[in-house]
Design an enzyme around this catalytic site. Structure first.
Site, PDB file in Angstrom:
ATOM      1  N   HIS A  98     -58.619  43.136   2.256  1.00 53.56           N
ATOM      2  CA  HIS A  98     -59.897  42.987   2.037  1.00 53.56           C
ATOM      3  C   HIS A  98     -60.670  44.375   1.672  1.00 53.56           C
ATOM      4  O   HIS A  98     -61.302  44.362   0.775  1.00 53.56           O
ATOM      5  CB  HIS A  98     -60.665  42.305   3.044  1.00 53.56           C
ATOM      6  CG  HIS A  98     -60.204  40.625   3.120  1.00 53.56           C
ATOM      7  ND1 HIS A  98     -60.502  39.929   4.119  1.00 53.56           N
ATOM      8  CD2 HIS A  98     -59.150  40.027   2.247  1.00 53.56           C
ATOM      9  CE1 HIS A  98     -59.822  38.651   4.052  1.00 53.56           C
ATOM     10  NE2 HIS A  98     -58.849  38.808   2.814  1.00 53.56           N
ATOM     11  N   HIS A 157     -60.746  33.750  -4.052  1.00 56.85           N
ATOM     12  CA  HIS A 157     -60.036  34.781  -2.962  1.00 56.85           C
ATOM     13  C   HIS A 157     -58.629  35.206  -3.028  1.00 56.85           C
ATOM     14  O   HIS A 157     -58.569  36.146  -2.484  1.00 56.85           O
ATOM     15  CB  HIS A 157     -60.277  33.878  -1.595  1.00 56.85           C
ATOM     16  CG  HIS A 157     -59.780  34.879  -0.289  1.00 56.85           C
ATOM     17  ND1 HIS A 157     -60.609  35.696   0.104  1.00 56.85           N
ATOM     18  CD2 HIS A 157     -58.950  35.079   0.367  1.00 56.85           C
ATOM     19  CE1 HIS A 157     -60.075  36.645   1.045  1.00 56.85           C
ATOM     20  NE2 HIS A 157     -58.819  35.990   1.258  1.00 56.85           N
ATOM     21  N   ASP A 170     -57.468  38.888  -2.767  1.00 56.61           N
ATOM     22  CA  ASP A 170     -56.455  39.474  -2.046  1.00 56.61           C
ATOM     23  C   ASP A 170     -55.533  40.443  -2.996  1.00 56.61           C
ATOM     24  O   ASP A 170     -54.858  41.313  -2.430  1.00 56.61           O
ATOM     25  CB  ASP A 170     -55.403  38.304  -1.410  1.00 56.61           C
ATOM     26  CG  ASP A 170     -56.181  37.765  -0.093  1.00 56.61           C
ATOM     27  OD1 ASP A 170     -57.082  38.435   0.492  1.00 56.61           O
ATOM     28  OD2 ASP A 170     -55.707  36.693   0.343  1.00 56.61           O
ATOM     29  N   HIS A 219     -49.403  37.599  -0.403  1.00 52.40           N
ATOM     30  CA  HIS A 219     -48.957  38.939   0.242  1.00 52.40           C
ATOM     31  C   HIS A 219     -47.535  39.391  -0.017  1.00 52.40           C
ATOM     32  O   HIS A 219     -47.439  40.560  -0.766  1.00 52.40           O
ATOM     33  CB  HIS A 219     -49.531  39.188   1.518  1.00 52.40           C
ATOM     34  CG  HIS A 219     -50.915  38.738   1.920  1.00 52.40           C
ATOM     35  ND1 HIS A 219     -51.953  39.420   1.075  1.00 52.40           N
ATOM     36  CD2 HIS A 219     -51.372  37.692   2.775  1.00 52.40           C
ATOM     37  CE1 HIS A 219     -53.218  39.017   1.366  1.00 52.40           C
ATOM     38  NE2 HIS A 219     -52.916  37.991   2.403  1.00 52.40           N
TER      39      HIS A 219
END
Length: 303
Positions: A78, A237, A241, A264
């Site tokens: 973030h 979101h 990311d 991720h």
């Protein structure tokens, strides 16, 4: 002409780690040209520095974490996203614990911190990573891809079998600029499902999580009293990311990113695959007297 940027002033914040639940003190300091983003574990003796480098990523379960010389830095995505969004190249991030503060679960508080510190241009041109060939990585049906593009564009599609995340709200695209990032992406919060809570607790994850720093869903609805900030906050979101994960490449991206159910782990795999293929990218900059870069950053903020 687009120059490198750092902070004008040092600024501090306090919060809790999303996964550790630990209180953490964070200090953001200006850094010289070509320094990059470097994390500092000031609670260790001696202090250990951990560069924001995709090659140092060792943790991708529900966050992006780095390890260097035995020191861990967790949940960097973030802050990295906010730095990318505001075009900050060089900064020192001092931490009193292994995990960055989660703040409200978005990058909005980090954007506010950076703007409050002031952002100044430096003496050398900003370096961009220009994508010159398509690079794609897969994991089952999940896909992450870079393609050449004049600018920086991100597209993302999620798939969740949940009434609050219908197909029509599962896709988002953004033509990157500071203003688009701040308005359309930065306020989108991380999210989690009640059904995953047991899995997370067994692994000592999400210990600092609450409705103050995440969107929480049961089988049917959003449990947060205030509801959503955007109708498709979930996929926004995921773009937030991705912007943070991709900034670990070591420079601002010029190209198009596409994610389908990526996370991720796949984002990091994509950056590593890109950097390993020297024919797929090149360093470019736009010094004074040359063309303008195809990405718009806000004017420096002099606090």
């Amino acid at each position: 002409m687009t120059q490198q940027r750092t902070l004008k002033n040092t600024i501090r914040a306090t919060g809790v780690g999303l996964h550790s639940g630990d209180k953490v003190y964070m200090t953001l300091r200006p850094a010289p040209v070509d320094h990059g983003v470097v994390f500092r574990r000031v609670d260790l003796e001696p202090v250990v520095e951990v560069p924001a480098d995709a090659e140092l990523v060792t943790e991708t379960t529900l966050c992006t974490g780095l390890t260097c010389n035995g020191a861990k830095i967790q949940t960097v995505e973030h802050l990295m996203s906010a730095l990318a969004g505001l075009g900050v190249d060089n900064v020192i991030v001092e931490l009193s614990s292994a995990e960055l503060p989660i703040m409200d679960g978005s990058s909005g508080p980090f954007v506010f911190l950076l703007q409050s510190a002031g952002i100044v241009e430096q003496s050398k041109p900003k370096r961009f990573i220009r994508i010159t060939q398509t690079v794609e990585v897969r994991d089952g049906d999940k896909v992450a891809r870079f393609e050449p593009y004049e600018g920086y564009k991100l597209g993302f599609t999620i798939e969740f079998n949940h009434p609050m995340i219908p197909a029509k709200q599962s896709r988002q695209e953004i033509e990157f600029s500071t203003s688009a990032y701040v308005k359309e992406i930065s306020r989108a919060r991380t999210f989690g499902f009640m059904r995953d809570l047991e899995y997370m607790r067994e692994r000592n994850l999400g210990l600092g999580g609450s409705m103050d720093n995440a969107i929480v869903l049961d089988e049917f609805r959003v449990l947060n009293e205030d509801g959503l900030r955007y109708t498709n906050e979930f996929v926004r979101h995921k773009i937030l990311d991705a912007i943070g994960d991709l900034y670990l490449a070591g420079g601002a991206i010029l190209g198009a990113y596409e994610g389908f159910k990526s996370g991720h782990a796949l984002n990091n795999k994509l950056v590593r695959a890109l950097l390993a293929d020297q024919a797929a990218w090149e360093w470019v900059s736009f010094p004074e007297g040359t063309e303008q870069p195809p990405v718009t950053y806000a004017s420096p903020v002099y606090a």
